[in-house]
Write a protein that holds these residues in place. Structure first.
Motif, short mmCIF file in Angstrom:
data_model
loop_
_atom_site.label_atom_id
_atom_site.label_comp_id
_atom_site.label_asym_id
_atom_site.label_seq_id
_atom_site.Cartn_x
_atom_site.Cartn_y
_atom_site.Cartn_z
N ILE A 93 0.84 -1.20 0.00
CA ILE A 93 0.00 0.00 0.00
C ILE A 93 0.87 1.25 0.00
N PHE A 94 1.88 1.27 0.85
CA PHE A 94 2.77 2.43 0.91
C PHE A 94 3.50 2.61 -0.42
N ARG A 95 3.90 1.50 -1.02
CA ARG A 95 4.60 1.57 -2.30
C ARG A 95 3.70 2.15 -3.40
N SER A 96 2.44 1.69 -3.44
CA SER A 96 1.56 2.10 -4.54
C SER A 96 0.99 3.50 -4.34
N THR A 97 0.73 3.88 -3.09
CA THR A 97 0.07 5.17 -2.86
C THR A 97 1.03 6.33 -2.66
N VAL A 98 2.20 6.08 -2.10
CA VAL A 98 3.13 7.17 -1.78
C VAL A 98 4.39 7.11 -2.65
N VAL A 99 5.02 5.93 -2.72
CA VAL A 99 6.33 5.84 -3.39
C VAL A 99 6.19 5.87 -4.90
N ALA A 100 5.29 5.06 -5.44
CA ALA A 100 5.19 4.93 -6.90
C ALA A 100 4.95 6.25 -7.62
N PRO A 101 4.05 7.14 -7.13
CA PRO A 101 3.80 8.39 -7.89
C PRO A 101 5.05 9.24 -8.07
N PHE A 102 5.84 9.45 -7.00
CA PHE A 102 6.98 10.33 -7.20
C PHE A 102 8.14 9.62 -7.92
N VAL A 143 9.23 -5.67 12.11
CA VAL A 143 8.93 -6.71 11.12
C VAL A 143 8.67 -6.12 9.75
N PHE A 144 8.38 -4.83 9.68
CA PHE A 144 8.12 -4.20 8.39
C PHE A 144 9.43 -3.70 7.79
N SER A 145 9.52 -3.78 6.46
CA SER A 145 10.71 -3.32 5.75
C SER A 145 10.27 -2.41 4.61
N PHE A 146 9.83 -1.21 4.98
CA PHE A 146 9.39 -0.26 3.95
C PHE A 146 10.55 0.20 3.08
N LEU A 147 11.75 0.26 3.68
CA LEU A 147 12.92 0.67 2.89
C LEU A 147 13.14 -0.26 1.70
N ALA A 148 13.08 -1.57 1.98
CA ALA A 148 13.38 -2.54 0.93
C ALA A 148 12.17 -2.83 0.06
N ASN A 149 11.07 -3.24 0.69
CA ASN A 149 9.92 -3.76 -0.06
C ASN A 149 9.00 -2.69 -0.61
N SER A 150 9.18 -1.46 -0.21
CA SER A 150 8.36 -0.38 -0.75
C SER A 150 9.19 0.56 -1.62
N ILE A 151 10.26 1.14 -1.03
CA ILE A 151 11.03 2.16 -1.75
C ILE A 151 11.99 1.51 -2.73
N LEU A 152 12.86 0.62 -2.21
CA LEU A 152 13.88 0.04 -3.09
C LEU A 152 13.26 -0.80 -4.19
N LYS A 153 12.20 -1.53 -3.88
CA LYS A 153 11.54 -2.35 -4.91
C LYS A 153 10.98 -1.48 -6.01
N GLU A 154 10.40 -0.35 -5.67
CA GLU A 154 9.83 0.54 -6.68
C GLU A 154 10.95 1.20 -7.50
N VAL A 155 12.04 1.56 -6.83
CA VAL A 155 13.17 2.15 -7.56
C VAL A 155 13.74 1.14 -8.55
N LEU A 156 13.92 -0.11 -8.12
CA LEU A 156 14.44 -1.14 -9.02
C LEU A 156 13.51 -1.34 -10.21
N SER A 157 12.20 -1.38 -9.94
CA SER A 157 11.23 -1.57 -11.03
C SER A 157 11.28 -0.40 -12.00
N ALA A 158 11.39 0.83 -11.48
CA ALA A 158 11.40 2.00 -12.35
C ALA A 158 12.66 2.04 -13.21
N ILE A 159 13.82 1.71 -12.62
CA ILE A 159 15.07 1.72 -13.41
C ILE A 159 15.02 0.62 -14.46
N THR A 160 14.52 -0.55 -14.09
CA THR A 160 14.45 -1.66 -15.04
C THR A 160 13.57 -1.32 -16.23
#
Length: 755
Positions: free
Chosen positions: A281-290, A341-358
């Motif tokens: 949710i954090f990845r799609s609503t906050v991270v992905a747009p910017f 237990v949450f890893s927003f750095l990896a599973n939200s921010i870094l995952k979106e950055v990797l997807s965008a660069i790819t």
């Protein structure tokens, strides 16, 4: 007293007469252990076998057995009368046995009867206990089912207490208007009076989540029961409503940056062990747009060499993280909150950055353009280091680096291929420079960066390649071991090129060593460039170059730094040991030129053999040319420029010693042949005189041809000694010159060398 003084000696252990001695056993055999209740013969023997041979052990045990039998016989013999009369004393034994058997049989019957009674009671007790256990188990199951039913009902009741949710929440969708307002008409923005509705809803959801966690526990312990299976649909609906409500409450909390609501929602997610949903949710609503604004990946985007750079993109992403993500990262890293237990750095921010660069800049991962690749890679490491700054502890950093998306992100950067390309680029440049057929001095001091240090383009190419291994725009610290190996390989390639050329020059052909043509065609002066370059290379490698490398690797341990330092110093030493080979090559060249003038020695024999020439009074003309090549070489401009005083002295001594040695060999051979010829001619003359009847006492007082030849050689070596003195060499210090003096000097001057 006499009896005490003359008492017999004690018997030995091997005494063949008398009784065996009790103390005759060895120390390791203790017979008293045999009668112990816990005695185990197998373990006892196995213990003894570790230090006593089997034959010795068997022999000692047999000896002990014989002693026991002997002792038994002695006991029987000693009490033989009692032993024999034992049977006569046993009178009416059968009657006594019958009298004793009756009460024993009575006791046995009572015991068997009591035992049967006890076994019956025990069986009854065990049956009752089994029934009780079954009843307890059934009660536990019933309580579990009742608790499950109560928890399900409680969850449903609590869900109903929530503000009624829109109908489409069950499907996981919500409109933009409904995101900020509940269906009962109460807007979050207008909930200023009283308790904040959003926070209240998040607290209620956290409570429901804890009940759902309890429900999961019950379900695990009541699997495959019809009652649970009948409630499965109710449980699924409750779980779906909880997930949907939590999702929308979490989204609303993110939009309004409500820290309390977000905190409660995250605790609820943690309670039901659902970490992926808030991360997505954090990845799609906050991270992905910017991220989409920073690295767009539409079909119209065309990648290029400049369009694949990531440094500016990472800077913008850092700013976005600081502005829009920091608040959630701080909440999830709250101490003792259980939100680790949450890893927003990896599973939200870094995952979106990797997807965008790819998708948007796939060329950024390509090592085909090494310079751009390295720049992006270093920018990536800097970006990852920035993200690790949000980890509150070292263990959090370790968990972040162990995340699957982090590992996948690092795998995208193929450092192995990058190094291979750099290896081909650097090693290929040196190899191309060394494949030339001649030494190439630089024409202009501004041609190369290192022209002030080296004079040959081959050496300059080596220095450029060595520097390239550790340049900031080439080096990858994670591959520093490979670049160190490349550095040593470059030095080895240069050393092999130089030594192969010198060996080919010494052998006089290049057929066996392709690439050594330069050494055959090189003049003696050209090797001065090599001597100069070797000295400069060693100074550079063991000086500034070494300090630069150690500075780059300062974060390594002292053991690693010591190994690196030793490797680099060893590489510099591999160049330094080539210098004597180059000097020897120069010496050989100069000696060969001098030997050409020494060949005129043969003319001395023709000059004085069978002629009436008087004794010579001056040296031969060839003497002045013997040292002329050496003198011309040392007085040349290159020698004055590139030879140090130590090397000049070493080269001068080596050349003069070798020239003098060759001089001595030729002169000694000439004198030896002359004397043998003189002796043969003398015998012929004497024979002719005897046949002619001439008086044999007639003596010829003329000087012999051999004496004339030796006198000419003596005058020549005196002049040669004076020429050596003009170069600063004392001829008397040269062993070959002393031998030459002894060979040709007159008898009265054999012991004194003077010119």
């Amino acid at each position: 007293m006499a009896t005490d003084l003359h008492s017999p000696l004690p018997k030995s252990a091997t005494d063949l007469f008398g009784d065996p001695i009790e103390d005759s056993h060895p120390l390791w055999l203790n017979p008293s252990k045999f009668s112990a209740p816990e005695f185990d013969p197998e373990s006892y023997i196995s213990d003894l076998r570790t230090f006593v041979p089997f034959d010795t052990l068997r022999s000692e045990l047999r000896s002990h057995l014989g002693a026991l039998k002997h002792e038994l016989v002695e006991l029987i013999n000693r009490d033989y009368v009692d032993f024999v009369s034992l049977s006569t004393k046993l009178v009416d034994v059968d009657a006594a046995v019958v009298r004793m058997r009756a009460p024993l049989l009575e006791i046995k019957e009572k015991i068997l009867s009591f035992r049967a009674s006890v076994e019956g009671s025990l069986s009854t007790l065990q049956s009752r206990l089994k029934q009780r256990a079954q009843a307890n188990e059934a009660r536990d199951v019933l309580e579990l089912l009742l608790d499950t039913f109560h928890v399900v009902s409680k969850v449903e009741k609590l869900i109903k207490e929530l503000p009624s949710v829109p109908a489409d929440w069950s499907s996981g969708t919500v409109t933009s208007t409904e995101k900020g307002q509940l269906s009962n008409g109460i807007s979050f923005q207008h909930a200023e009076k009283g308790t904040n509705i959003r926070e209240t809803q998040s607290m209620l959801l956290e409570r429901i989540a804890s009940e759902m966690n309890r429900l999961k526990f019950y379900i695990v312990h009541a699997q495959n029961m019809p009652f649970i299976e009948n409630m499965e649909k109710r449980i699924q609906n409750a779980s779906l409503l909880l997930d949907t409500s939590l999702g929308h409450c979490f989204v609303d909390g993110l939009e309004h940056r409500d820290a309390n609501a977000i905190y409660n929602c995250l605790r609820a997610y943690a309670a039901i062990d659902n970490t992926s949903s808030p991360e997505n949710i954090f990845r799609s609503t906050v991270v992905a747009p910017f991220i989409q604004r920073v690295i767009p990946h539409g079909s119209s985007i065309v990648g290029g060499s400049s369009g694949d750079e990531l440094e500016q993109d990472y800077e913008r992403i850092k700013q976005y993280i600081e502005d829009d993500c920091k608040f959630l990262l701080e909440i999830s890293s709250t101490e003792n909150s259980g939100l680790h237990v949450f890893s927003f750095l990896a599973n939200s921010i870094l995952k979106e950055v990797l997807s965008a660069i790819t998708k948007g800049k796939p060329g950024a991962f390509s090592p085909g353009r090494p310079t751009e690749f390295l720049k992006n890679y270093k920018s990536t490491l800097d970006f990852l280091g920035y993200m690790e700054g949000y980890c509150p502890s070292r263990s959090a950093v370790a968990r972040f680096r162990a995340e699957a998306v982090y590992v996948e992100f690092i795998k995208q950067w193929n450092i192995g291929v990058y190094f291979s390309l750099r290896f081909q680029e650097i090693a290929g440049a040196l190899d191309s420079a060394l494949m030339t057929t001649s030494l190439i001095p630089i024409q202009n001091s501004s041609d190369q960066e290192y022209s002030k240090s080296c004079m040959l383009k081959q050496s300059i190419s080596l220095m450029n390649c060595l520097r390239s291994c550790w340049r900031d725009d080439v080096l990858v610290l994670s591959c520093s071991d490979k670049f160190l190996r490349l550095f040593l390989q470059l030095l080895s390639r240069y050393s092999n090129w130089l030594s192969a050329g010198l060996n080919a020059r010494k052998a006089g052909n290049t057929s066996a060593n392709s690439g050594s043509e330069w050494a055959i065609s090189a003049a003696a002066d050209d090797f001065l460039y090599i001597i100069h370059d070797l000295r400069r290379l060693v100074e550079e490698v063991c000086g500034d170059y070494l300090e630069h490398v150690l500075g780059l690797l300062k974060s390594c341990s002292s053991e690693v730094l010591d190994l690196v330092k030793q490797s680099i110093l060893q590489g510099g030493n591999s160049l330094q040991i080539l210098q004597p080979l180059v000097i020897n090559s120069i010496v050989e060249t100069l000696v060969e030129k001098s030997v050409e003038d020494l060949r005129h020695l043969k003319g001395i024999t023709a000059t004085y053999r069978m002629t009436n020439k008087p004794l010579p009074v001056r040296h031969s003309p060839y003497v002045s040319g013997i040292l002329r090549p050496l003198k011309a070489f040392l007085e040349g401009e290159r020698a004055a420029t590139y030879l140090t005083s130590e090397l000049r002295k070493e080269l001068l001594q080596g050349a003069t010693y070798e020239i003098t040695h060759r001089y001595y060999e030729l002169a000694a051979d000439l004198v030896s042949v002359a004397r043998r010829t003189e002796s043969s001619l003398q015998k012929i003359r004497l024979g002719a005189q005897r046949r002619a009847g001439a008086s044999s006492d007639v003596s010829d007082h003329n000087v012999s041809d051999t004496d004339k030849i030796c006198m000419q050689l003596f005058l020549d070596i005196q002049e040669y000694g004076r020429n050596l003195a003009s170069l600063g060499i004392d001829a008397a210090d040269i062993p070959a010159y002393r031998s030459l003096w002894q060979c040709v000097a007159p008898s009265e001057r054999q012991n004194t060398i003077s010119f």
